[in-house]
Design a protein around this motif. Structure first.
Motif, PDB file in Angstrom:
ATOM      1  N   UNK A 416       0.803  -1.233   0.000  1.00 51.83           N
ATOM      2  CA  UNK A 416       0.000   0.000   0.000  1.00 51.83           C
ATOM      3  C   UNK A 416       0.833   1.278   0.000  1.00 51.83           C
ATOM      4  N   UNK A 417       1.938   1.291   0.755  1.00 47.54           N
ATOM      5  CA  UNK A 417       2.760   2.494   0.780  1.00 47.54           C
ATOM      6  C   UNK A 417       3.437   2.740  -0.556  1.00 47.54           C
ATOM      7  N   UNK A 418       3.846   1.669  -1.212  1.00 45.06           N
ATOM      8  CA  UNK A 418       4.438   1.820  -2.544  1.00 45.06           C
ATOM      9  C   UNK A 418       3.395   2.368  -3.513  1.00 45.06           C
ATOM     10  N   UNK A 419       2.152   1.912  -3.360  1.00 43.38           N
ATOM     11  CA  UNK A 419       1.073   2.412  -4.210  1.00 43.38           C
ATOM     12  C   UNK A 419       0.859   3.901  -3.986  1.00 43.38           C
ATOM     13  N   UNK A 420       0.937   4.348  -2.716  1.00 43.22           N
ATOM     14  CA  UNK A 420       0.761   5.768  -2.424  1.00 43.22           C
ATOM     15  C   UNK A 420       1.935   6.589  -2.942  1.00 43.22           C
ATOM     16  N   UNK A 421       3.146   6.113  -2.684  1.00 41.73           N
ATOM     17  CA  UNK A 421       4.318   6.846  -3.139  1.00 41.73           C
ATOM     18  C   UNK A 421       4.354   6.985  -4.658  1.00 41.73           C
ATOM     19  N   UNK A 477      -4.162  13.891  -3.228  1.00 41.00           N
ATOM     20  CA  UNK A 477      -4.331  12.637  -3.969  1.00 41.00           C
ATOM     21  C   UNK A 477      -4.329  11.455  -3.006  1.00 41.00           C
ATOM     22  N   UNK A 478      -5.025  10.386  -3.411  1.00 41.00           N
ATOM     23  CA  UNK A 478      -5.056   9.166  -2.619  1.00 41.00           C
ATOM     24  C   UNK A 478      -5.218   7.960  -3.516  1.00 41.00           C
ATOM     25  N   UNK A 488      -1.865   9.313   2.849  1.00 45.03           N
ATOM     26  CA  UNK A 488      -0.579   9.788   3.339  1.00 45.03           C
ATOM     27  C   UNK A 488       0.040   8.802   4.305  1.00 45.03           C
ATOM     28  N   UNK A 489       1.056   9.264   5.004  1.00 47.52           N
ATOM     29  CA  UNK A 489       1.732   8.472   6.029  1.00 47.52           C
ATOM     30  C   UNK A 489       1.466   9.083   7.397  1.00 47.52           C
ATOM     31  N   UNK A 490       1.323   8.238   8.378  1.00 43.33           N
ATOM     32  CA  UNK A 490       1.180   8.710   9.740  1.00 43.33           C
ATOM     33  C   UNK A 490       2.521   9.096  10.320  1.00 43.33           C
ATOM     34  N   UNK A 491       2.518   9.565  11.574  1.00 45.71           N
ATOM     35  CA  UNK A 491       3.761   9.981  12.230  1.00 45.71           C
ATOM     36  C   UNK A 491       4.738   8.821  12.368  1.00 45.71           C
ATOM     37  N   UNK A 496      -1.739   6.101   6.194  1.00 44.36           N
ATOM     38  CA  UNK A 496      -2.923   6.718   6.794  1.00 44.36           C
ATOM     39  C   UNK A 496      -4.112   6.441   5.886  1.00 44.36           C
ATOM     40  N   UNK A 497      -5.020   5.618   6.364  1.00 49.35           N
ATOM     41  CA  UNK A 497      -6.140   5.155   5.556  1.00 49.35           C
ATOM     42  C   UNK A 497      -7.432   5.787   6.074  1.00 49.35           C
ATOM     43  N   UNK A 498      -8.205   6.389   5.179  1.00 54.38           N
ATOM     44  CA  UNK A 498      -9.493   7.000   5.511  1.00 54.38           C
ATOM     45  C   UNK A 498     -10.598   6.141   4.895  1.00 54.38           C
ATOM     46  N   UNK A 499     -11.618   5.747   5.660  1.00 54.26           N
ATOM     47  CA  UNK A 499     -12.740   5.003   5.060  1.00 54.26           C
ATOM     48  C   UNK A 499     -13.398   5.819   3.951  1.00 54.26           C
TER      49      UNK A 499
END
Length: 585
Positions: A416-421, A477-478, A488-491, A496-499
């Motif tokens: 998922x993080x690679x997809x976001x990046x 973007x998401x 995005x990324x959390x701390x 960071x996933x939003x329903x």
């Protein structure tokens, strides 16, 4: 930008006549009734033209001279002179009248003279043959912005202007200035610094860039305020007083830095300047060659070209990205050709890298370079000759973009993080929103091409409004994943996933508009331009699109469209530059 005098005829002129009927009940009644019908009609059309001009970002309209050899233009010029003569008659009457306005009445036009109150809906300036008409609000904003800028120029280090293209070190300069302020702070005290941008997306990107800067020290970075201008000034939905911080309650800051200033409109710049405490340094940063703000004015460009503000201006010209990177060097040469209006050189640069994909030709050469696959070489003999040029733009954009997005989706399928990046790797940028070749149609076709069945997993989306609770900004973007949307990324570095049900309004973002892309950067972009006859084409539009890329660019357009864009530089009609010059003396 000169306008067609006939543009506002018909229903628009009728609305102008209704405005005159309202004004007749006020202090201008006797003057208006004395006008002959032709003058009233011409004046009505002129008033609606200035209101319409605000939609395009202009703040005034000019009295134009028409070529004598063109009878039609000569007639338009005669009508325009009649309209400005009527406006001057009203302005003269307003200047001679000392009576207060009765409640609920409208004074229509007054002269714009120095700092005297306008006291009317519209303001007239200039002499016969070169008269200009604007709304009173725009004229007042321009005069106040000019005054506040020049007041800052009168005190050492209270105003700085920094302009430069991509890769010239603007963010590095911002980080260095902030670091210097923290280093100079005395023990036990910290400088109050606000770093701002016009949009949430631009503010988030600026914070990311500052975090990555070699000038940044974690000891002070965590205390740095980076936000939108609206958040810094504490926006509130109060009619007539939209911000809590004003001249009477200024922003508590010692240094305010505003990035992406080309996006700041006239009204917002006035509010920002009014909220600045006298002792603080204000640094306005941006690229003066980019598109101007969506709303009225071209404030940053006017500031960077005003001789009276030269002492505050620093223009960065060296592109550090080109060092040892042939692709970045090629892009920089292309961008420079567009910036200076050299269409031949820009087209030659595009052809050199097979980066100009024309609707009437094959795309195979460009696709081989972009690893887009042989599918992009759609055979014109298969019926494409019968399609419109606009439909062909959509087809080419989809055929070129789909293989790239396919690779991006595959790489992020299990990460998922690679997809976001990967959101930053590639984007289709279109000059238009609706219709073939526009954002909506291209994104819809890519939805159909890339998504499997009813599943939306992997879909790229863009937020269309701000949402404070979700900490999302218009333009963010998401990526859709199984349990929501990664935004995005959390701390802790986790996604960071939003329903989906908690997201603000959003849409597919395989393609976004060039205007919406301001404040963003991608590794590569595919730019789609409409037919050469489109009024939206401009040098600033193409420059903005090309500078969204860090290195790779393809342009889907005809040569005629590229040439039209490069040759057509937008000059917004406004009075800020004149107001600065006049006040500077």
């Amino acid at each position: 930008m000169k306008r067609d005098a006939k543009k506002t005829a018909g229903t628009t002129a009728s609305a102008g006549l209704r405005l005159l009927e309202v004004a007749e009940r006020g202090p201008d009644g006797a003057v208006l009734r004395a006008l002959v019908s032709e003058q009233r009609a011409a004046l009505a059309q002129l008033l609606m033209e200035i209101d319409d001009s605000l939609v395009d970002g202009d703040t005034l309209v000019e009295e134009a001279e028409a070529p004598a050899e063109d009878p039609g233009s000569a007639r338009d010029a005669t009508q325009r002179r009649a309209a400005f003569d009527a406006a001057e008659t009203l302005a003269r009457a307003a200047s001679q009248s000392a009576s207060a306005h009765p409640p609920g009445t409208l004074r229509l036009i007054a002269p714009l003279e120095g700092d005297t109150p306008i006291g009317a809906a519209y303001a007239l300036r200039g002499d016969a043959g070169a008269r200009r008409l604007s709304t009173a609000r725009s004229a007042d904003d321009e005069r106040r912005v000019a005054r506040l800028l020049l007041e800052r120029m009168g005190v050492e280090d209270r105003l700085r202007l920094l302009t430069g293209g991509p890769g010239t070190g603007k963010t590095h300069t911002i980080a260095r200035l902030v670091a210097e302020r923290f280093a100079a702070a005395t023990s036990g005290s910290q400088p109050r610094i606000h770093v701002m941008a016009p949009t949430g997306r631009a503010a988030a990107r600026l914070r990311e860039q500052l975090a990555a800067s070699t000038q940044t020290d974690a000891a002070w970075f965590d205390t740095l305020s980076v936000s939108t201008i609206h958040a810094a000034l504490r926006w509130r939905p109060t009619p007539g007083a939209p911000f809590a911080h004003t001249a009477s309650d200024p922003l508590p800051t010692d240094l305010a830095i505003v990035d992406e200033c080309s996006m700041v409109d006239l009204s917002l710049m006035r509010r920002l300047l009014e909220a600045m405490p006298p002792h603080a340094t204000l640094m306005l940063v941006g690229d003066a060659d980019q598109l101007a703000s969506v709303e009225s004015g071209s404030v940053f460009r006017d500031c960077c070209t005003a001789p009276a503000l030269d002492g505050a201006l620093v223009r960065l010209t060296h592109n550090y990205r080109t060092e040892g990177d042939p692709r970045a060097a090629w892009l920089a040469s292309l961008v420079e050709a567009v910036r200076v209006g050299d269409a031949d050189r820009a087209i030659a640069a595009l052809r050199e890298q097979q980066a100009l994909i024309e609707p009437g030709g094959s795309t195979r050469g460009a696709d081989a370079r972009a690893d887009a696959g042989a599918r992009a070489g759609v055979d014109a003999r298969a019926g494409t000759r019968a399609r419109t040029s606009a439909a062909r733009l959509t087809e080419l954009a989809v055929e070129l973009a789909a293989p790239v997005y396919d690779g991006i989706l595959s790489a992020g399928a299990d990460d998922p993080l690679a997809a976001f990046d990967a959101l930053r790797h590639f984007r289709v940028l279109s000059a238009t929103r609706g219709g073939d070749g526009g954002v909506e149609v291209i994104s819809q076709r890519l939805d159909e091409r890339l998504l499997t069945g009813s599943s939306e997993i992997g879909r790229h989306v863009m937020m269309l409004e701000n949402d404070r609770e979700a900490d999302l900004a218009n333009g963010d973007l998401g990526v859709v994943v199984s349990d929501g949307v990664i935004v995005g990324r959390g701390a802790d570095g986790a996604p960071r996933v939003i329903p989906r049900v908690s997201l603000p309004a959003h849409e597919s973002a395989w393609a976004i508009s060039i205007h919406k892309s301001q404040g963003s950067e991608f590794d590569r972009v595919l730019v789609v331009l409409p037919d050469a006859a489109s009024r939206i084409l401009s040098r600033q539009l193409l420059y903005t699109a090309l500078t969204r890329s860090r290195g790779q660019v393809q342009v889907v357009a005809t040569e005629a469209s590229v040439r039209r864009a490069v040759d057509h530089s937008i000059r917004r009609m406004g009075g800020l530059a004149e107001a600065i010059s006049q006040r500077a003396g």
